[in-house]
Design an enzyme around this catalytic site. Structure first.
Site, PDB file in Angstrom:
ATOM      1  N   LYS A  13       5.670  79.064 -62.748  1.00 55.52           N
ATOM      2  CA  LYS A  13       4.510  78.207 -63.064  1.00 55.52           C
ATOM      3  C   LYS A  13       4.498  77.836 -64.556  1.00 55.52           C
ATOM      4  O   LYS A  13       4.367  76.669 -64.907  1.00 55.52           O
ATOM      5  CB  LYS A  13       3.194  78.922 -62.681  1.00 55.52           C
ATOM      6  N   ARG A  88      -7.479  82.111 -58.456  1.00 55.22           N
ATOM      7  CA  ARG A  88      -6.599  83.159 -57.953  1.00 55.22           C
ATOM      8  C   ARG A  88      -7.250  83.967 -56.845  1.00 55.22           C
ATOM      9  O   ARG A  88      -6.646  84.910 -56.329  1.00 55.22           O
ATOM     10  CB  ARG A  88      -6.304  84.089 -59.105  1.00 55.22           C
ATOM     11  N   ARG A 127      12.501  88.387 -67.800  1.00 53.09           N
ATOM     12  CA  ARG A 127      11.788  87.391 -68.632  1.00 53.09           C
ATOM     13  C   ARG A 127      11.585  87.892 -70.066  1.00 53.09           C
ATOM     14  O   ARG A 127      11.312  89.057 -70.298  1.00 53.09           O
ATOM     15  CB  ARG A 127      10.425  87.084 -68.025  1.00 53.09           C
TER      16      ARG A 127
HETATM   17  P1  AP5 Z   1      -0.364  85.198 -65.431  1.00 49.81           P
HETATM   18  O1  AP5 Z   1       0.040  85.149 -66.839  1.00 49.81           O
HETATM   19  O2  AP5 Z   1      -0.980  84.027 -64.801  1.00 49.81           O
HETATM   20  O3  AP5 Z   1       0.881  85.732 -64.610  1.00 49.81           O
HETATM   21  P2  AP5 Z   1       1.414  85.467 -63.123  1.00 49.81           P
HETATM   22  O4  AP5 Z   1       0.641  84.580 -62.253  1.00 49.81           O
HETATM   23  O5  AP5 Z   1       1.651  86.831 -62.617  1.00 49.81           O
HETATM   24  O6  AP5 Z   1       2.670  84.634 -63.320  1.00 49.81           O
HETATM   25  P3  AP5 Z   1       3.746  84.796 -64.401  1.00 49.81           P
HETATM   26  O7  AP5 Z   1       3.265  84.214 -65.695  1.00 49.81           O
HETATM   27  O8  AP5 Z   1       4.255  86.195 -64.434  1.00 49.81           O
HETATM   28  O9  AP5 Z   1       4.920  83.925 -63.761  1.00 49.81           O
HETATM   29  P4  AP5 Z   1       5.164  82.352 -63.809  1.00 49.81           P
HETATM   30  O10 AP5 Z   1       4.998  81.822 -62.433  1.00 49.81           O
HETATM   31  O11 AP5 Z   1       4.411  81.695 -64.911  1.00 49.81           O
HETATM   32  O12 AP5 Z   1       6.719  82.346 -64.128  1.00 49.81           O
HETATM   33  P5  AP5 Z   1       7.532  81.916 -65.435  1.00 49.81           P
HETATM   34  O13 AP5 Z   1       7.538  80.429 -65.578  1.00 49.81           O
HETATM   35  O14 AP5 Z   1       7.129  82.722 -66.615  1.00 49.81           O
HETATM   36  O15 AP5 Z   1      -1.399  86.414 -65.229  1.00 49.81           O
HETATM   37  C1  AP5 Z   1      -1.181  87.671 -65.814  1.00 49.81           C
HETATM   38  C2  AP5 Z   1      -2.344  88.587 -65.512  1.00 49.81           C
HETATM   39  O16 AP5 Z   1      -3.558  88.048 -66.078  1.00 49.81           O
HETATM   40  C3  AP5 Z   1      -2.678  88.787 -64.028  1.00 49.81           C
HETATM   41  O17 AP5 Z   1      -1.896  89.802 -63.451  1.00 49.81           O
HETATM   42  C4  AP5 Z   1      -4.157  89.155 -64.098  1.00 49.81           C
HETATM   43  O18 AP5 Z   1      -4.337  90.494 -64.497  1.00 49.81           O
HETATM   44  C5  AP5 Z   1      -4.673  88.260 -65.207  1.00 49.81           C
HETATM   45  N1  AP5 Z   1      -5.165  86.968 -64.741  1.00 49.81           N
HETATM   46  C6  AP5 Z   1      -4.679  85.724 -65.058  1.00 49.81           C
HETATM   47  N2  AP5 Z   1      -5.371  84.759 -64.436  1.00 49.81           N
HETATM   48  C7  AP5 Z   1      -6.335  85.370 -63.707  1.00 49.81           C
HETATM   49  C8  AP5 Z   1      -7.345  84.909 -62.830  1.00 49.81           C
HETATM   50  N3  AP5 Z   1      -7.516  83.596 -62.577  1.00 49.81           N
HETATM   51  N4  AP5 Z   1      -8.147  85.832 -62.252  1.00 49.81           N
HETATM   52  C9  AP5 Z   1      -8.002  87.150 -62.497  1.00 49.81           C
HETATM   53  N5  AP5 Z   1      -7.051  87.657 -63.300  1.00 49.81           N
HETATM   54  C10 AP5 Z   1      -6.216  86.774 -63.906  1.00 49.81           C
HETATM   55  O19 AP5 Z   1       9.018  82.348 -64.987  1.00 49.81           O
HETATM   56  C11 AP5 Z   1       9.354  83.706 -64.830  1.00 49.81           C
HETATM   57  C12 AP5 Z   1      10.797  83.925 -65.328  1.00 49.81           C
HETATM   58  O20 AP5 Z   1      11.693  83.227 -64.475  1.00 49.81           O
HETATM   59  C13 AP5 Z   1      11.059  83.381 -66.742  1.00 49.81           C
HETATM   60  O21 AP5 Z   1      11.934  84.254 -67.377  1.00 49.81           O
HETATM   61  C14 AP5 Z   1      11.743  82.010 -66.520  1.00 49.81           C
HETATM   62  O22 AP5 Z   1      12.635  81.663 -67.554  1.00 49.81           O
HETATM   63  C15 AP5 Z   1      12.473  82.253 -65.187  1.00 49.81           C
HETATM   64  N6  AP5 Z   1      12.501  81.046 -64.325  1.00 49.81           N
HETATM   65  C16 AP5 Z   1      11.498  80.162 -64.100  1.00 49.81           C
HETATM   66  N7  AP5 Z   1      11.867  79.229 -63.198  1.00 49.81           N
HETATM   67  C17 AP5 Z   1      13.144  79.541 -62.823  1.00 49.81           C
HETATM   68  C18 AP5 Z   1      14.091  78.958 -61.910  1.00 49.81           C
HETATM   69  N8  AP5 Z   1      13.778  77.870 -61.187  1.00 49.81           N
HETATM   70  N9  AP5 Z   1      15.296  79.539 -61.786  1.00 49.81           N
HETATM   71  C19 AP5 Z   1      15.623  80.668 -62.522  1.00 49.81           C
HETATM   72  N10 AP5 Z   1      14.784  81.262 -63.401  1.00 49.81           N
HETATM   73  C20 AP5 Z   1      13.550  80.713 -63.553  1.00 49.81           C
HETATM   74 MG    MG Z   2       2.977  82.315 -66.343  1.00 50.58          MG
END
Ligand code: AP5
Ligand code: MG
Length: 215
Positions: A13, A88, A127
């Site tokens: 995302k 969420r 990551r």
């Molecule tokens: P948040 O920061 O929103 O984390 P998440 O939803 O768990 O998602 P991530 O940021 O971990 O993953 P992403 O989908 O953004 O992936 P990314 O692009 O980084 O939330 C964190 C915490 O905050 C929650 O657990 C909760 O506690 C709290 N929170 C937040 N919002 C909330 C809400 N609304 N309500 C309640 N609590 C809340 O990519 C991941 C990795 O993969 C990177 O290294 C990237 O380089 C790699 N990558 C990306 N795309 C690809 C691809 N196509 N191929 C290969 N590698 C890839």
């Molecule tokens: Mg994220």
């Protein structure tokens, strides 16, 4: 325009959001980034949120909805915003529906990025994030040119506290129980566009571009 990015932890995302906001001139609102900043700055919100985030649990709805309502109401959001990580829970989605008419907004599309679980674990544990500008990297899939240094601003890269294997597994469980019901919620409203996130970064973005181009 209001676009929502939905998908499990590690789906990409944040990575896709960087490209979407640049090319579609949208304001980026990530509740995860806002909460992490609050934790770093040790604000009252940060102190309350930290224990939940470190355990891979969701921060309580009442804390998060205030952040989003305030941010969406700011003038720069009027031309279009991209929400990453919100809503969420179904309660957060219902709250959003209630506040949007007050600020003259409606949801245009919910992009669901779906990725297999094994791949999610690999993406999250590999990551790295820039401590200055927040840019996302991956040790294997999107490695920085110089080890541990951000290509964009030269900042140091770090591993998020919640990217340890045990916390990642907990976050994936929490997603299934609390966030996945939103897929059906938005599908019923005919707002959902599923995207195959198992492709490389550019392949995923190509699919998103096509969907957003039709809006
Ligand atoms: P948040 O920061 O929103 O984390 P998440 O939803 O768990 O998602 P991530 O940021 O971990 O993953 P992403 O989908 O953004 O992936 P990314 O692009 O980084 O939330 C964190 C915490 O905050 C929650 O657990 C909760 O506690 C709290 N929170 C937040 N919002 C909330 C809400 N609304 N309500 C309640 N609590 C809340 O990519 C991941 C990795 O993969 C990177 O290294 C990237 O380089 C790699 N990558 C990306 N795309 C690809 C691809 N196509 N191929 C290969 N590698 C890839
Ligand atoms: Mg994220």
């Amino acid at each position: 325009m209001l676009i929502i990015l939905l998908g499990p932890p590690g789906a990409g995302k944040g990575t896709q959001a960087e490209m979407i906001v640049q090319n579609h001139n949208l304001v980026y609102i990530s509740t995860g980034d806002i909460l992490r900043k609050a934790v770093r700055e040790e604000t009252e919100l940060g102190r309350k949120a930290r224990e939940y985030m470190d355990q891979g649990q969701l921060v309580p709805d009442n804390l998060v909805v205030e952040i989003v309502r305030d941010r969406l109401g700011e003038p720069d959001c009027a031309n279009g915003s991209l929400l990453d990580g919100f809503p969420r829970t179904v309660d957060q989605a219902v709250f959003l529906e209630q506040v949007l008419p007050d600020i003259n907004m409606q949801i245009d599309r919910v992009l669901l990025i779906d990725v297999d679980e094994e791949e999610l674990i690999e993406r999250l544990t590999g990551r790295r994030v820039c401590s200055d500008c927040g840019a996302n990297y991956h040790l294997k899939y999107k490695a920085p040119k110089v080890r541990n240094v951000c290509d964009q601003c030269g900042g140091d890269l770090y591993q998020r506290d919640d990217d340890s294997l045990s916390t990642v597994k907990e976050r994936l469980e929490v997603y299934k129980k609390q966030t996945e019901p939103l897929v059906e919620f938005y599908n019923k409203k005919e707002l959902l566009s599923p995207i195959d996130g198992n492709q490389d970064i550019d392949g995923v973005y190509d699919q998103i571009k096509t969907i957003l181009g039709d809006l």
